[in-house]
Design a protein around this motif. Structure first.
Motif, PDB file in Angstrom:
ATOM      1  N   ILE A 103       0.888  -1.184   0.146  1.00  7.45           N
ATOM      2  CA  ILE A 103      -0.010   0.025  -0.016  1.00  7.45           C
ATOM      3  C   ILE A 103       0.933   1.374  -0.074  1.00  7.45           C
ATOM      4  CG2 ILE A 103      -1.741   1.209   1.511  1.00  7.45           C
ATOM      5  CD1 ILE A 103      -2.992  -1.302   2.028  1.00  7.45           C
ATOM      6  N   GLN A 104       1.964   1.415   0.843  1.00  8.49           N
ATOM      7  CA  GLN A 104       2.851   2.345   0.840  1.00  8.49           C
ATOM      8  C   GLN A 104       3.320   2.583  -0.536  1.00  8.49           C
ATOM      9  OE1 GLN A 104       4.939   0.990   4.073  1.00  8.49           O
ATOM     10  NE2 GLN A 104       3.931   2.198   5.682  1.00  8.49           N
ATOM     11  N   LYS A 105       3.724   1.615  -1.354  1.00  9.31           N
ATOM     12  CA  LYS A 105       4.360   1.373  -2.464  1.00  9.31           C
ATOM     13  C   LYS A 105       3.360   2.147  -3.577  1.00  9.31           C
ATOM     14  CE  LYS A 105       7.188  -1.964  -3.281  1.00  9.31           C
ATOM     15  NZ  LYS A 105       7.767  -3.277  -3.919  1.00  9.31           N
ATOM     16  N   VAL A 106       2.053   1.551  -3.652  1.00 11.41           N
ATOM     17  CA  VAL A 106       1.248   2.184  -4.627  1.00 11.41           C
ATOM     18  C   VAL A 106       0.892   3.682  -4.322  1.00 11.41           C
ATOM     19  CG1 VAL A 106       0.239  -0.189  -5.195  1.00 11.41           C
ATOM     20  CG2 VAL A 106      -0.991   1.284  -3.646  1.00 11.41           C
ATOM     21  N   ASP A 107       0.819   3.934  -3.205  1.00  8.74           N
ATOM     22  CA  ASP A 107       0.422   5.451  -2.797  1.00  8.74           C
ATOM     23  C   ASP A 107       1.332   6.188  -3.119  1.00  8.74           C
ATOM     24  OD1 ASP A 107      -1.788   6.856  -1.210  1.00  8.74           O
ATOM     25  OD2 ASP A 107       0.451   7.507  -0.186  1.00  8.74           O
ATOM     26  N   ALA A 108       2.645   5.886  -3.039  1.00  6.95           N
ATOM     27  CA  ALA A 108       3.696   6.816  -3.400  1.00  6.95           C
ATOM     28  C   ALA A 108       3.699   6.807  -4.818  1.00  6.95           C
ATOM     29  CB  ALA A 108       5.101   5.946  -3.000  1.00  6.95           C
ATOM     30  N   ALA A 109       3.455   5.886  -5.736  1.00  6.83           N
ATOM     31  CA  ALA A 109       3.508   5.836  -7.104  1.00  6.83           C
ATOM     32  C   ALA A 109       2.168   6.478  -7.756  1.00  6.83           C
ATOM     33  CB  ALA A 109       3.689   4.436  -7.774  1.00  6.83           C
ATOM     34  N   GLY A 110       1.318   6.708  -6.546  1.00  8.41           N
ATOM     35  CA  GLY A 110      -0.153   7.565  -7.285  1.00  8.41           C
ATOM     36  C   GLY A 110      -1.104   6.434  -8.137  1.00  8.41           C
ATOM     37  N   ILE A 111      -0.795   5.468  -7.758  1.00 12.53           N
ATOM     38  CA  ILE A 111      -1.711   4.209  -8.734  1.00 12.53           C
ATOM     39  C   ILE A 111      -2.920   3.831  -7.911  1.00 12.53           C
ATOM     40  CG2 ILE A 111      -1.643   2.316 -10.280  1.00 12.53           C
ATOM     41  CD1 ILE A 111       1.066   2.836 -10.669  1.00 12.53           C
ATOM     42  N   PRO A 112      -4.207   3.881  -8.509  1.00 13.22           N
ATOM     43  CA  PRO A 112      -5.255   3.327  -7.562  1.00 13.22           C
ATOM     44  C   PRO A 112      -4.945   1.866  -7.577  1.00 13.22           C
ATOM     45  CG  PRO A 112      -6.027   4.680  -9.456  1.00 13.22           C
ATOM     46  CD  PRO A 112      -4.456   4.680  -9.426  1.00 13.22           C
ATOM     47  N   THR A 113      -5.619   1.167  -6.457  1.00 11.25           N
ATOM     48  CA  THR A 113      -5.289  -0.350  -6.242  1.00 11.25           C
ATOM     49  C   THR A 113      -6.535  -0.808  -5.587  1.00 11.25           C
ATOM     50  OG1 THR A 113      -2.917  -0.164  -6.186  1.00 11.25           O
ATOM     51  CG2 THR A 113      -3.743  -2.232  -5.508  1.00 11.25           C
ATOM     52  N   VAL A 114      -6.792  -1.870  -6.270  1.00 18.87           N
ATOM     53  CA  VAL A 114      -8.235  -2.560  -5.566  1.00 18.87           C
ATOM     54  C   VAL A 114      -7.862  -3.975  -5.141  1.00 18.87           C
ATOM     55  CG1 VAL A 114     -10.697  -3.560  -6.279  1.00 18.87           C
ATOM     56  CG2 VAL A 114      -9.722  -1.397  -7.402  1.00 18.87           C
ATOM     57  N   PHE A 115      -7.817  -4.217  -3.870  1.00 20.51           N
ATOM     58  CA  PHE A 115      -7.368  -5.553  -3.484  1.00 20.51           C
ATOM     59  C   PHE A 115      -8.753  -6.539  -3.384  1.00 20.51           C
ATOM     60  CE2 PHE A 115      -4.376  -2.580  -1.395  1.00 20.51           C
ATOM     61  CZ  PHE A 115      -3.066  -3.450  -1.552  1.00 20.51           C
ATOM     62  N   ILE A 116      -8.289  -7.446  -3.782  1.00 18.74           N
ATOM     63  CA  ILE A 116      -9.482  -8.781  -3.956  1.00 18.74           C
ATOM     64  C   ILE A 116      -9.064  -9.968  -3.082  1.00 18.74           C
ATOM     65  CG2 ILE A 116     -10.400  -7.751  -6.237  1.00 18.74           C
ATOM     66  CD1 ILE A 116      -8.683 -10.340  -7.510  1.00 18.74           C
ATOM     67  N   ASN A 117      -9.858 -10.644  -2.835  1.00 15.38           N
ATOM     68  CA  ASN A 117      -9.936 -12.101  -2.296  1.00 15.38           C
ATOM     69  C   ASN A 117      -9.228 -12.217  -0.916  1.00 15.38           C
ATOM     70  OD1 ASN A 117      -8.088 -14.990  -2.434  1.00 15.38           O
ATOM     71  ND2 ASN A 117     -10.307 -15.204  -2.660  1.00 15.38           N
ATOM     72  N   ARG A 118      -8.045 -11.587  -0.815  1.00 13.17           N
ATOM     73  CA  ARG A 118      -7.329 -11.538   0.417  1.00 13.17           C
ATOM     74  C   ARG A 118      -7.175 -10.351   1.200  1.00 13.17           C
ATOM     75  NH1 ARG A 118      -2.534 -16.189  -0.393  1.00 13.17           N
ATOM     76  NH2 ARG A 118      -4.092 -17.972  -0.439  1.00 13.17           N
ATOM     77  N   GLU A 119      -8.040 -10.191   2.205  1.00 15.28           N
ATOM     78  CA  GLU A 119      -8.510  -8.901   2.744  1.00 15.28           C
ATOM     79  C   GLU A 119      -7.363  -8.465   3.739  1.00 15.28           C
ATOM     80  OE1 GLU A 119     -12.302  -9.165   4.754  1.00 15.28           O
ATOM     81  OE2 GLU A 119     -11.863  -7.344   5.674  1.00 15.28           O
ATOM     82  N   PRO A 120      -6.911  -7.082   3.187  1.00 22.01           N
ATOM     83  CA  PRO A 120      -5.844  -6.342   4.295  1.00 22.01           C
ATOM     84  C   PRO A 120      -6.817  -5.918   5.467  1.00 22.01           C
ATOM     85  CG  PRO A 120      -5.875  -5.197   1.874  1.00 22.01           C
ATOM     86  CD  PRO A 120      -7.018  -6.522   1.992  1.00 22.01           C
ATOM     87  N   THR A 121      -6.182  -5.623   6.468  1.00 20.71           N
ATOM     88  CA  THR A 121      -6.808  -5.012   7.645  1.00 20.71           C
ATOM     89  C   THR A 121      -7.323  -3.479   7.311  1.00 20.71           C
ATOM     90  OG1 THR A 121      -4.592  -4.134   8.823  1.00 20.71           O
ATOM     91  CG2 THR A 121      -5.293  -6.422   9.311  1.00 20.71           C
ATOM     92  N   LYS A 122      -8.182  -3.210   8.211  1.00 22.01           N
ATOM     93  CA  LYS A 122      -8.791  -1.803   8.332  1.00 22.01           C
ATOM     94  C   LYS A 122      -7.482  -0.689   8.313  1.00 22.01           C
ATOM     95  CE  LYS A 122     -12.275   1.299   8.933  1.00 22.01           C
ATOM     96  NZ  LYS A 122     -11.472   2.576   8.409  1.00 22.01           N
ATOM     97  N   GLU A 123      -6.540  -1.141   9.147  1.00 18.05           N
ATOM     98  CA  GLU A 123      -5.530  -0.289   9.527  1.00 18.05           C
ATOM     99  C   GLU A 123      -4.515   0.014   8.256  1.00 18.05           C
ATOM    100  OE1 GLU A 123      -6.289  -2.679  11.873  1.00 18.05           O
ATOM    101  OE2 GLU A 123      -7.682  -1.244  12.958  1.00 18.05           O
TER     102      GLU A 123
END
Ligand code: GAL
Length: 316
Positions: A103-123
């Motif tokens: 998440i830190q990586k995609v945020d820094a790159a500014g690329i929207p990302t949809v996680f599927i199937n394996r759920e990250p935590t709310k935090e």
């Protein structure tokens, strides 16, 4: 003049029919944890079909990578998508424990990302406005599994000792799907007022062969003491079914067997009584939602943090 008019009309027609060219359509990077997984294969094929056939995204803009159940390999693939400047990513992580760093990586790159199937935590999802999760609430699938057993004629008690004696064959325990299905299937039995006794619990990593091996061990070790085999998914239930047959036991007569996913094969088995029940893990609803959200996000529209798709109980 006539030529210009024809060109304008052709372009308008393309726009009307929703035909996108590779340059104007978004480029979508999709990483799947393991192409060998039965359920994720259904999901992946439908996601690809929906994007290309229904949403008219040119095939070359839909890049799908196999993580081969190896997080290091998948991290390289995600780095590749970022270097390639994709417009949006759809990620099915190998290890949910890697979510924060991804998440830190995609945020820094500014690329929207949809996680599927394996759920990250709310935090973890809170770390960036550019990420969301599309999936099903695993608690619901576990509850449905427990209810299926509680609703049987003998309330899950073949050996007549007043207790549901069960074996639990788990998926990969890092995954909330495995954790919640294990917990909530038993909670549903208890909520129905039944007594439970755990004979055995082992990880089968969603895998049919492992499901068969573990169920064989259970049946050899505990014999007729086993009332129910709970499997966190259908692939492992298919394996467990083979072990049940090899052991001379009969589903519905002297043992119950439940899974999750509602693979075609298992729906047939539920129909003919060789499986007690399963729970539809709606890969169509989930893949379509993931694709729809991803395309909106690629256009810069904001995403919600969660998009939920319901499970459905499947019994005879
Ligand atoms: C679950 C599914 C399993 C397996 C797993 C992979 O939702 O029920 O069969 O595909 O996801 O993470």
């Amino acid at each position: 003049m006539k030529k210009v008019l024809a060109l304008v009309m052709a372009l308008m027609l393309m726009a009307l029919c929703g035909v996108a060219t590779a340059e104007d359509a978004p480029k979508i990077g999709i990483a799947i944890y393991n192409f060998a997984d039965n359920f994720m294969t259904l999901y992946r094929n439908e996601l690809h079909r929906y994007l290309v056939e229904d949403l008219k995204i040119p095939e070359e803009n839909v890049i799908i990578m196999d993580g081969k159940n190896d997080q290091a390999e998948q991290t390289n693939q995600i780095d590749g998508f970022i270097a390639d400047n994709v417009d949006v990513m759809i990620l099915n992580l190998v290890q949910t424990s890697s979510a924060a760093s991804v998440i830190q990586k995609v945020d820094a790159a500014g690329i929207p990302t949809v996680f599927i199937n394996r759920e990250p935590t709310k935090e973890e999802l809170d770390l960036s406005k550019l990420v969301c999760y599309v999936g099903a609430d695993a608690r619901q699938s576990g509850t449905f599994q427990g209810e299926i057993i509680a609703e049987t004629e003998n309330k899950g008690d073949f050996n007549g000792n007043g207790v549901v004696d069960y074996a639990m064959i788990m998926g990969d325990p890092e995954n909330v799907d495995a954790q919640y299905r294990t917990e909530f299937s038993i909670k549903a039995l208890e909520d129905a007022g039944l007594k439970v006794n755990k004979l055995y619990e082992q990880r089968g990593d969603w895998d049919q062969t492992k499901g068969q091996e573990l169920a064989a061990t259970v049946l050899t070790q505990f014999g007729n003491d086993v009332d129910v085999i709970f499997c966190n998914n259908d692939a492992m239930a298919l394996g467990a079914y083979q072990a049940i047959v090899d052991n001379g036991r009969t589903v519905g007569k002297d043992i119950y067997l439940v899974g999750v996913d509602a693979l075609d094969e298992c729906q047939e088995m539920v129909k003919n009584g060789t499986m007690t029940g399963t729970v539809l893990n709606d890969h169509i609803g989930q893949s379509h939602t993931a694709a729809d959200v991803a395309l909106k996000a690629a256009k810069g529209e904001p995403m919600e943090q969660y998009y939920w798709v319901d499970y459905v109980k499947v019994t005879k």
